[in-house]
Design a protein around this motif. Structure first.
Motif, mmCIF file in Angstrom:
data_model
loop_
_atom_site.group_PDB
_atom_site.id
_atom_site.type_symbol
_atom_site.label_atom_id
_atom_site.label_comp_id
_atom_site.label_asym_id
_atom_site.label_seq_id
_atom_site.Cartn_x
_atom_site.Cartn_y
_atom_site.Cartn_z
ATOM 1 N N VAL A 354 0.873 -1.170 0.000
ATOM 2 C CA VAL A 354 0.000 0.000 0.000
ATOM 3 C C VAL A 354 0.909 1.218 0.000
ATOM 4 O O VAL A 354 1.847 1.298 0.808
ATOM 5 C CB VAL A 354 -0.922 0.031 1.234
ATOM 6 C CG1 VAL A 354 -1.689 1.354 1.292
ATOM 7 C CG2 VAL A 354 -1.892 -1.144 1.214
ATOM 8 N N VAL A 355 0.673 2.140 -0.905
ATOM 9 C CA VAL A 355 1.415 3.403 -0.947
ATOM 10 C C VAL A 355 0.410 4.520 -0.668
ATOM 11 O O VAL A 355 -0.578 4.682 -1.392
ATOM 12 C CB VAL A 355 2.108 3.616 -2.301
ATOM 13 C CG1 VAL A 355 2.880 4.937 -2.290
ATOM 14 C CG2 VAL A 355 3.043 2.448 -2.631
ATOM 15 N N VAL A 356 0.665 5.307 0.404
ATOM 16 C CA VAL A 356 -0.228 6.392 0.805
ATOM 17 C C VAL A 356 0.313 7.713 0.262
ATOM 18 O O VAL A 356 1.521 7.997 0.367
ATOM 19 C CB VAL A 356 -0.350 6.458 2.341
ATOM 20 C CG1 VAL A 356 -1.313 7.575 2.750
ATOM 21 C CG2 VAL A 356 -0.844 5.117 2.897
ATOM 22 N N ASN A 357 -0.553 8.499 -0.330
ATOM 23 C CA ASN A 357 -0.158 9.792 -0.898
ATOM 24 C C ASN A 357 0.465 10.691 0.182
ATOM 25 O O ASN A 357 0.135 10.577 1.370
ATOM 26 C CB ASN A 357 -1.374 10.485 -1.519
ATOM 27 C CG ASN A 357 -0.981 11.445 -2.631
ATOM 28 O OD1 ASN A 357 0.181 11.818 -2.760
ATOM 29 N ND2 ASN A 357 -1.957 11.844 -3.439
ATOM 30 N N ASN A 358 1.346 11.603 -0.242
ATOM 31 C CA ASN A 358 2.131 12.348 0.740
ATOM 32 C C ASN A 358 1.360 13.442 1.456
ATOM 33 O O ASN A 358 1.878 14.027 2.403
ATOM 34 C CB ASN A 358 3.408 12.920 0.107
ATOM 35 C CG ASN A 358 3.111 13.793 -1.092
ATOM 36 O OD1 ASN A 358 1.966 14.131 -1.339
ATOM 37 N ND2 ASN A 358 4.151 14.138 -1.844
ATOM 38 N N ASN A 359 0.163 13.774 1.030
ATOM 39 C CA ASN A 359 -0.606 14.764 1.785
ATOM 40 C C ASN A 359 -2.005 14.269 2.145
ATOM 41 O O ASN A 359 -2.893 15.056 2.452
ATOM 42 C CB ASN A 359 -0.684 16.107 1.050
ATOM 43 C CG ASN A 359 -1.165 15.947 -0.388
ATOM 44 O OD1 ASN A 359 -1.297 14.830 -0.868
ATOM 45 N ND2 ASN A 359 -1.405 17.067 -1.068
ATOM 46 N N THR A 360 -2.156 12.927 2.146
ATOM 47 C CA THR A 360 -3.439 12.354 2.551
ATOM 48 C C THR A 360 -3.746 12.703 4.008
ATOM 49 O O THR A 360 -4.880 13.075 4.355
ATOM 50 C CB THR A 360 -3.432 10.829 2.363
ATOM 51 O OG1 THR A 360 -3.364 10.527 0.970
ATOM 52 C CG2 THR A 360 -4.683 10.195 2.951
ATOM 53 N N GLY A 361 -2.730 12.578 4.880
ATOM 54 C CA GLY A 361 -2.952 12.831 6.298
ATOM 55 C C GLY A 361 -3.358 14.254 6.608
ATOM 56 O O GLY A 361 -3.985 14.522 7.649
ATOM 57 N N THR A 362 -3.012 15.189 5.735
ATOM 58 C CA THR A 362 -3.402 16.589 5.957
ATOM 59 C C THR A 362 -4.910 16.745 5.858
ATOM 60 O O THR A 362 -5.528 17.508 6.613
ATOM 61 C CB THR A 362 -2.715 17.500 4.917
ATOM 62 O OG1 THR A 362 -1.307 17.337 5.009
ATOM 63 C CG2 THR A 362 -3.087 18.953 5.138
ATOM 64 N N CYS A 363 -5.512 16.010 4.950
ATOM 65 C CA CYS A 363 -6.956 16.126 4.706
ATOM 66 C C CYS A 363 -7.761 15.106 5.506
ATOM 67 O O CYS A 363 -8.912 15.378 5.889
ATOM 68 C CB CYS A 363 -7.253 15.952 3.227
ATOM 69 S SG CYS A 363 -6.503 17.210 2.167
ATOM 70 N N TYR A 364 -7.188 13.920 5.692
ATOM 71 C CA TYR A 364 -7.946 12.826 6.306
ATOM 72 C C TYR A 364 -7.088 12.172 7.381
ATOM 73 O O TYR A 364 -6.200 11.377 7.082
ATOM 74 C CB TYR A 364 -8.341 11.786 5.252
ATOM 75 C CG TYR A 364 -9.193 12.334 4.134
ATOM 76 C CD1 TYR A 364 -10.554 12.543 4.318
ATOM 77 C CD2 TYR A 364 -8.624 12.662 2.900
ATOM 78 C CE1 TYR A 364 -11.339 13.058 3.293
ATOM 79 C CE2 TYR A 364 -9.398 13.174 1.874
ATOM 80 C CZ TYR A 364 -10.753 13.370 2.080
ATOM 81 O OH TYR A 364 -11.530 13.881 1.079
ATOM 82 N N CYS A 365 -7.334 12.486 8.631
ATOM 83 C CA CYS A 365 -6.565 11.890 9.729
ATOM 84 C C CYS A 365 -7.511 11.597 10.885
ATOM 85 O O CYS A 365 -7.466 12.244 11.932
ATOM 86 C CB CYS A 365 -5.430 12.823 10.164
ATOM 87 S SG CYS A 365 -4.315 12.050 11.380
ATOM 88 N N SER A 366 -8.403 10.615 10.668
ATOM 89 C CA SER A 366 -9.355 10.217 11.703
ATOM 90 C C SER A 366 -9.723 8.759 11.495
ATOM 91 O O SER A 366 -9.457 8.176 10.440
ATOM 92 C CB SER A 366 -10.618 11.086 11.646
ATOM 93 O OG SER A 366 -11.367 10.788 10.473
#
Length: 596
Positions: A354-366
């Protein structure tokens, strides 16, 4: 949420030249005619597949362990070598349409001829007369293979119409073939022993096809899946340091693994901790190519791993714009081997990622976003594709973020059936001479201590009738046979399995028998500790001068003389474990099991 898969086979096809040939055969009149013209007819299990080099060419061969020899000079347990026409030669590959293709650990009925290589056999008419074993409604059937059904048939020059290949009940077909071979009998396609219920073929088709809403990483067959969940876990590892933009990313990842295990009972994922020291060389522009598989082999123990890579280190995923775009990608490699599942050929999976985009956590962190996203991508690594929103709400809908629903469970249950301690293939019985004879077969057993037969007169209150020691852990098929006295009137029988931790699980159907009793005195016999105890009615003793014991294919195994003895103890220690028939001329035949 985009999905990716990478197949080692797709690379292979770019490197070699492939040549295929078509196939036309003239069919035999019937299976009796096929057997007559075969050197060896065997029901056996494929225990291996190999590639043998001969004079610069590499030929495919199958190793088949004989389970029942119907015709020919071989014995049960013999390993047979069977070749097909599949050839590799330098950078070229040749295949023949309809060629014999067998799967390891699967059982087949084969009609064989001696090949032009000493000690090696070849199938009559390629795969046309090859039958694979398949279970339907707890009954074993022998079904023509898909490859065989696709062979083109020529008209027989004598103008006679050949029987079409069809599905048979396994026990009946093997018994019928053995009978006509041993007694020079004639094949009769209308014999009632060869009939099967009208809905069997429909059930075979329903059994092998997935629910209509399910899709897979590979959009066309063969699909791909992980194997071995009955005895192995699948480690899920996450990149040390986690997601730069979401401090709880590792916790959400661990909770996602727990959630998948809770909902999908046929898998066994483990939270196996962080991995470090992996710097992707971004070969091909992605983090799971280049040195990824080499890293897994050198540091994580091989292909049986799923790795979560945060922060898109190779910038392969376009950055989110206004929190819109691809959040992550997930998939796996195929590792060059195939296996049979649900009646189909599947590629074996390995090297999940699984590769997670580098700014996913900025928008979705819950929990409601990041964790559900990881559940979705991990399900891709298990080989599952998207579920169309038109079918309903599901975690595997293309858009984020839905919790796991029944639609998801349906797809995972098809791909990874419930991981029970025992995979029961069949459980059946018969009432004979006031004894109930029970048989069951398992395909696989895990930490299995014993079986208990329970008996009841009302299907409510059960008592233990017999306990049988099990195989422990085995990935081979096992057959069990027992007999218990029947109660007068109704008899209800159920089968329980006991783990080594004494967990009890009921398996198989509830069986029922009605014992009307008998008004006349019968011969009785029971087996115990290498001896068969036989009791004769007084009116039979004088005429009973010989007692014969036959195996299930009618071969005489033992013969005993009797001199007006009413109660006999016969030594049967020479007989292998199995089912046998006791015959006294002029009297009903009795069946008994030798179980140790």
């Amino acid at each position: 949420m985009k999905n990716h898969s990478k197949s080692a086979l797709s690379i292979l096809f770019l490197l070699i030249s492939f040549h295929a040939q078509s196939t036309i055969i003239i069919p035999f009149l019937n299976l009796g005619d096929v057997m007559k013209n075969s050197d060896l007819v065997v029901y056996g299990e494929v225990v291996g597949k190999s590639f043998i080099e001969m004079n610069g060419s590499i030929n495919e061969r199958f190793q088949i362990k004989s389970v029942l020899n119907i015709k020919g000079n071989t014995t049960i347990g013999t390993i047979l070598n069977v070749k097909n026409y599949h050839v590799y030669e330098q950078d070229r590959e040749a295949k023949v349409w309809g060629d014999l293709s067998l799967d390891v650990d699967k059982r087949y009925l084969l009609f064989l001829k001696e090949s032009n290589i000493s000690g090696v056999y070849i199938a009559q008419c390629l795969s046309y007369y090859c039958f694979e074993e398949l279970e339907i409604d707890n009954e074993q059937y022998l079904v023509p293979t898909d490859e065989g059904r696709q062979i083109h048939l020529a008209v027989r020059p004598d103008g006679n119409h050949a029987d079409e290949i069809k599905t048979y009940k396994k026990s009946d077909l093997l018994k019928y073939l053995s009978f006509i071979n041993n007694n020079s009998g004639v094949w009769n396609k209308n014999d009632k022993l060869l009939s099967v219920p009208n809905d069997v073929n429909e059930k075979i088709m329903n059994r092998v096809n997935p629910p209509s809403h399910c899709t897979f990483l590979f959009t066309s067959e063969p699909w791909s899946r992980w194997t071995g969940f009955k005895s192995q876990t699948l480690p899920v590892r996450y990149q040390s340091g986690g997601d730069n933009a979401c401090s709880n990313a590792i916790t959400y990842t661990q909770d996602a693994v727990t959630e998948l295990n809770s909902n999908y009972t046929g898998i066994a994922l483990t939270n196996s901790g962080p991995f470090s020291g992996y710097t992707p060389n971004c070969s091909g522009g992605n983090a799971y190519g280049g040195n990824f598989t080499a890293y897994c082999n050198a540091n994580l123990g091989g292909s049986r791993n799923v790795c979560l890579i945060y922060n898109d280190p190779c910038s392969e995923i376009p950055d989110l714009v206004g929190c819109g775009g691809t959040l992550a990608i997930g998939g796996h490699y195929t590792i060059g081997t195939t296996h049979n599942h649900q009646g189909k050929i599947w590629n074996s999976a390995g090297y999940g990622f699984v590769v997670v985009n580098n700014n996913t956590g900025t928008c979705y962190c819950s929990v409601g976003t990041y964790q559900i996203m990881i559940e979705h991508e991990l399900t891709h690594t298990l080989g599952i594709g998207h579920i169309d929103p038109g079918a309903g709400v599901a975690n595997m809908n293309p858009s984020c973020c839905n919790t796991i629903q029944q639609l998801d469970v349906d797809c995972l249950t098809y791909t990874y059936p419930l991981n029970l301690p025992v995979t029961l293939s069949s459980f059946y019985g018969s009432l004979e001479n006031e004894y109930i004879f029970l048989s069951w077969e398992t395909a696989e057993e895990l930490n299995n201590k014993s079986y208990i037969i329970e008996q009841s007169s009302d299907a409510i209150n059960f008592n233990e009738a017999k306990q049988i020691i099990a195989q422990g852990t085995t990935h081979q098929k096992s057959l069990y046979n027992v007999s218990i006295p029947a109660m007068k009137g109704e008899n209800y029988i159920r089968l329980a399995q006991i783990d080594f931790d004494n967990t009890k699980t009921y398996i198989g159907d509830l069986l029922s028998f009605r014992n009307e009793g008998s008004s006349k005195t019968l011969i009785s016999a029971y087996y115990s500790s290498q001896q068969l105890h036989v009791s004769l009615p007084s009116e039979v003793v004088e005429d009973c001068t010989v007692i014969n014991i036959y195996n299930t294919i009618g071969r005489l195994m033992n013969s005993f003389s009797n001199h007006e003895t009413q109660n006999l103890v016969l030594d049967v220690s020479n007989l292998p474990t199995g089912v046998y028939f006791l015959n006294i001329p002029g009297q009903p035949i009795l069946r008994f099991f030798k179980d140790n």
